[in-house]
Write an enzyme that holds these catalytic residues in place. Structure first.
Site, PDB file in Angstrom:
ATOM      1  N   ARG A   8      -9.271   1.522   9.223  1.00 45.17           N
ATOM      2  CA  ARG A   8      -8.954   0.117   9.491  1.00 45.17           C
ATOM      3  C   ARG A   8     -10.144  -0.619  10.090  1.00 45.17           C
ATOM      4  O   ARG A   8     -10.097  -1.838  10.249  1.00 45.17           O
ATOM      5  CB  ARG A   8      -7.839   0.014  10.527  1.00 45.17           C
ATOM      6  CG  ARG A   8      -6.450   0.245   9.993  1.00 45.17           C
ATOM      7  CD  ARG A   8      -5.845  -1.048   9.493  1.00 45.17           C
ATOM      8  NE  ARG A   8      -4.509  -1.346   9.964  1.00 45.17           N
ATOM      9  CZ  ARG A   8      -3.431  -0.631   9.728  1.00 45.17           C
ATOM     10  NH1 ARG A   8      -3.496   0.481   9.078  1.00 45.17           N
ATOM     11  NH2 ARG A   8      -2.261  -1.042  10.158  1.00 45.17           N
ATOM     12  N   ARG A  61      11.334  -3.128  11.388  1.00 44.59           N
ATOM     13  CA  ARG A  61      10.339  -2.652  12.348  1.00 44.59           C
ATOM     14  C   ARG A  61      10.142  -3.682  13.453  1.00 44.59           C
ATOM     15  O   ARG A  61      10.112  -4.883  13.194  1.00 44.59           O
ATOM     16  CB  ARG A  61       9.001  -2.450  11.635  1.00 44.59           C
ATOM     17  CG  ARG A  61       8.855  -1.092  11.016  1.00 44.59           C
ATOM     18  CD  ARG A  61       7.670  -1.017  10.090  1.00 44.59           C
ATOM     19  NE  ARG A  61       6.408  -1.509  10.648  1.00 44.59           N
ATOM     20  CZ  ARG A  61       5.248  -1.382  10.013  1.00 44.59           C
ATOM     21  NH1 ARG A  61       5.183  -0.788   8.839  1.00 44.59           N
ATOM     22  NH2 ARG A  61       4.152  -1.852  10.548  1.00 44.59           N
ATOM     23  N   ARG A  90      10.672  -6.602   4.936  1.00 38.89           N
ATOM     24  CA  ARG A  90      10.658  -5.124   4.964  1.00 38.89           C
ATOM     25  C   ARG A  90      11.842  -4.563   5.756  1.00 38.89           C
ATOM     26  O   ARG A  90      12.175  -5.076   6.820  1.00 38.89           O
ATOM     27  CB  ARG A  90       9.378  -4.618   5.634  1.00 38.89           C
ATOM     28  CG  ARG A  90       8.166  -4.828   4.788  1.00 38.89           C
ATOM     29  CD  ARG A  90       7.108  -3.817   5.096  1.00 38.89           C
ATOM     30  NE  ARG A  90       6.382  -4.111   6.317  1.00 38.89           N
ATOM     31  CZ  ARG A  90       5.097  -3.802   6.477  1.00 38.89           C
ATOM     32  NH1 ARG A  90       4.429  -3.219   5.512  1.00 38.89           N
ATOM     33  NH2 ARG A  90       4.487  -4.077   7.589  1.00 38.89           N
ATOM     34  N   ARG A 113      -1.163  -9.432  12.998  1.00 43.62           N
ATOM     35  CA  ARG A 113      -1.688  -8.274  12.261  1.00 43.62           C
ATOM     36  C   ARG A 113      -2.577  -8.721  11.110  1.00 43.62           C
ATOM     37  O   ARG A 113      -3.602  -8.108  10.825  1.00 43.62           O
ATOM     38  CB  ARG A 113      -0.543  -7.408  11.734  1.00 43.62           C
ATOM     39  CG  ARG A 113       0.255  -6.742  12.833  1.00 43.62           C
ATOM     40  CD  ARG A 113       0.679  -5.315  12.505  1.00 43.62           C
ATOM     41  NE  ARG A 113       1.328  -5.169  11.217  1.00 43.62           N
ATOM     42  CZ  ARG A 113       2.607  -5.447  11.001  1.00 43.62           C
ATOM     43  NH1 ARG A 113       3.378  -5.890  11.958  1.00 43.62           N
ATOM     44  NH2 ARG A 113       3.115  -5.286   9.802  1.00 43.62           N
ATOM     45  N   LYS A 168       0.840  -1.215   0.000  1.00 48.46           N
ATOM     46  CA  LYS A 168       0.000   0.000   0.000  1.00 48.46           C
ATOM     47  C   LYS A 168       0.868   1.256   0.000  1.00 48.46           C
ATOM     48  O   LYS A 168       0.643   2.175  -0.755  1.00 48.46           O
ATOM     49  CB  LYS A 168      -0.844   0.091   1.274  1.00 48.46           C
ATOM     50  CG  LYS A 168      -2.004  -0.818   1.376  1.00 48.46           C
ATOM     51  CD  LYS A 168      -2.874  -0.451   2.582  1.00 48.46           C
ATOM     52  CE  LYS A 168      -2.163  -0.481   3.920  1.00 48.46           C
ATOM     53  NZ  LYS A 168      -1.907  -1.808   4.476  1.00 48.46           N
TER      54      LYS A 168
HETATM   55  N1  LIG Z   1      -6.187   3.249  11.241  1.00 46.83           N
HETATM   56  C1  LIG Z   1      -5.568   2.668  12.295  1.00 46.83           C
HETATM   57  N2  LIG Z   1      -6.281   2.243  13.373  1.00 46.83           N
HETATM   58  C2  LIG Z   1      -5.699   1.670  14.426  1.00 46.83           C
HETATM   59  N3  LIG Z   1      -4.370   1.440  14.514  1.00 46.83           N
HETATM   60  C3  LIG Z   1      -3.603   1.837  13.471  1.00 46.83           C
HETATM   61  C4  LIG Z   1      -4.157   2.477  12.307  1.00 46.83           C
HETATM   62  N4  LIG Z   1      -3.151   2.758  11.437  1.00 46.83           N
HETATM   63  C5  LIG Z   1      -2.024   2.320  12.017  1.00 46.83           C
HETATM   64  N5  LIG Z   1      -2.276   1.762  13.241  1.00 46.83           N
HETATM   65  C6  LIG Z   1      -1.288   1.184  14.186  1.00 46.83           C
HETATM   66  O1  LIG Z   1       0.021   1.309  13.631  1.00 46.83           O
HETATM   67  C7  LIG Z   1       0.589   0.028  13.328  1.00 46.83           C
HETATM   68  C8  LIG Z   1       1.394   0.098  12.063  1.00 46.83           C
HETATM   69  O2  LIG Z   1       0.552   0.489  10.987  1.00 46.83           O
HETATM   70  P1  LIG Z   1       0.978   0.287   9.461  1.00 46.83           P
HETATM   71  O3  LIG Z   1       2.343   0.857   9.261  1.00 46.83           O
HETATM   72  O4  LIG Z   1      -0.130   0.814   8.618  1.00 46.83           O
HETATM   73  O5  LIG Z   1       1.089  -1.277   9.350  1.00 46.83           O
HETATM   74  P2  LIG Z   1       1.078  -2.184   8.043  1.00 46.83           P
HETATM   75  O6  LIG Z   1       1.736  -1.438   6.929  1.00 46.83           O
HETATM   76  O7  LIG Z   1       1.877  -3.344   8.474  1.00 46.83           O
HETATM   77  O8  LIG Z   1      -0.353  -2.467   7.777  1.00 46.83           O
HETATM   78  C9  LIG Z   1      -0.617  -0.899  13.275  1.00 46.83           C
HETATM   79  O9  LIG Z   1      -0.271  -2.251  13.555  1.00 46.83           O
HETATM   80  C10 LIG Z   1      -1.510  -0.305  14.357  1.00 46.83           C
HETATM   81  O10 LIG Z   1      -1.059  -0.655  15.664  1.00 46.83           O
END
Ligand SMILES: Nc1ncnc2c1ncn2[C@@H]1O[C@H](COP(=O)(O)OP(=O)(O)O)[C@@H](O)[C@H]1O
Length: 243
Positions: free
Chosen positions: A100, A178, A134, A189, A23
């Site tokens: 989310r 990370r 990553r 996740r 994404k």
């Molecule tokens: N919209 C959201 N609602 C709740 N938690 C979020 C949201 N966006 C990010 N997070 C928090 O930040 C973490 C990292 O997000 P992100 O970098 O988007 O992960 P990934 O790219 O692995 O999907 C998530 O695991 C969550 O804990």
């Protein structure tokens, strides 16, 4: 946040997809092409974690277990970011990692118009490998991926090849992983994504805003196809092709 008619502003798009789908990569490329900010709530959370603010220790525990931060906290971080952009004359955005949950989608719907939602899709076995591959440059903050995906087509699923996205030499020695990209946390996740975020796809499908996109491979295969389905052209690539 004031609602503005689509004709008077830039695109307001959302990118959905499982952790590891890419994404961030595609949202950031498109944001450069369209001249809109790429706003990733994961980045906003990580910025907050890196700060000495009162939220930092509370967030660290949640994020390092792969759990979602509360809707209230995430919406506060996002509102602050959108307000700052508005004050600086930004118009439009590509949101990555938000909404989310259906609750977040409903809150967003109450304050701002989303024009389109792109749902990026990839096989789950590939997603885990991609998350574990990553890496981030601790100096410039850019994202890379050391995983080389080469899976055969089986059970009706197509073969997928994705070359690693390796860093330039000056970032190579500064690469970090990370804390939430361990196999156990990644699987958690993905499970949370399936439970909480998949219903968000239905929310936008019902509104007729969802564009489904199955990634055919790495960036060289996927980028031109994505531009094609979005009716966009990459001027840089056209220049290179004509040279
Ligand atoms: N919209 C959201 N609602 C709740 N938690 C979020 C949201 N966006 C990010 N997070 C928090 O930040 C973490 C990292 O997000 P992100 O970098 O988007 O992960 P990934 O790219 O692995 O999907 C998530 O695991 C969550 O804990």
């Amino acid at each position: 946040m004031a609602r503005r008619p689509a004709a008077e502003r830039n695109v307001q798009w959302v990118f959905l997809g499982c952790p590891g789908v890419g994404k961030g990569t595609y949202a950031s490329r498109l944001s450069r092409l369209l001249g809109v900010p790429h706003i990733a709530t994961g980045d906003l959370v990580r910025d907050e974690l890196a700060s000495t603010g009162p939220l930092a220790s509370q967030l660290a525990e949640i994020v390092n277990q792969g759990k979602l931060v509360s809707d209230e906290i995430i919406f506060n971080l996002l509102s602050k970011r959108l307000k700052k952009g508005e004050d600086q004359g930004e118009s439009g955005f590509i949101l990555d990692g938000f909404p989310r949950t259906v609750k977040q989608a409903e809150i967003l719907d109450g304050v701002i118009d989303i024009d389109m939602v792109v749902n990026l899709k990839l096989r789950e076995d590939v997603l885990v490998e991609k998350c574990l591959g990553r890496r981030i440059c601790s100096q410039c903050g850019k994202n890379f991926n050391v995983a080389c995906i080469d899976v055969k087509g089986e059970n009706g699923l197509p073969a997928i090849y994705m070359a690693p996205l390796l860093p330039p030499n000056n970032c190579m020695s500064k690469m970090i992983t990370r804390a939430d990209d361990t196999e156990e946390v990644v699987r958690n996740r993905l499970r949370i994504y399936n439970d909480m975020s998949q219903p968000v796809e239905g929310f936008y499908r019902d509104q007729g805003k969802l564009l489904e996109f199955d990634l055919p491979g790495g960036i060289p295969e996927s980028w031109p196809k994505l531009l094609h389905v979005l009716n966009l052209e990459d001027q840089e690539e056209l220049k290179l092709a004509a040279a």
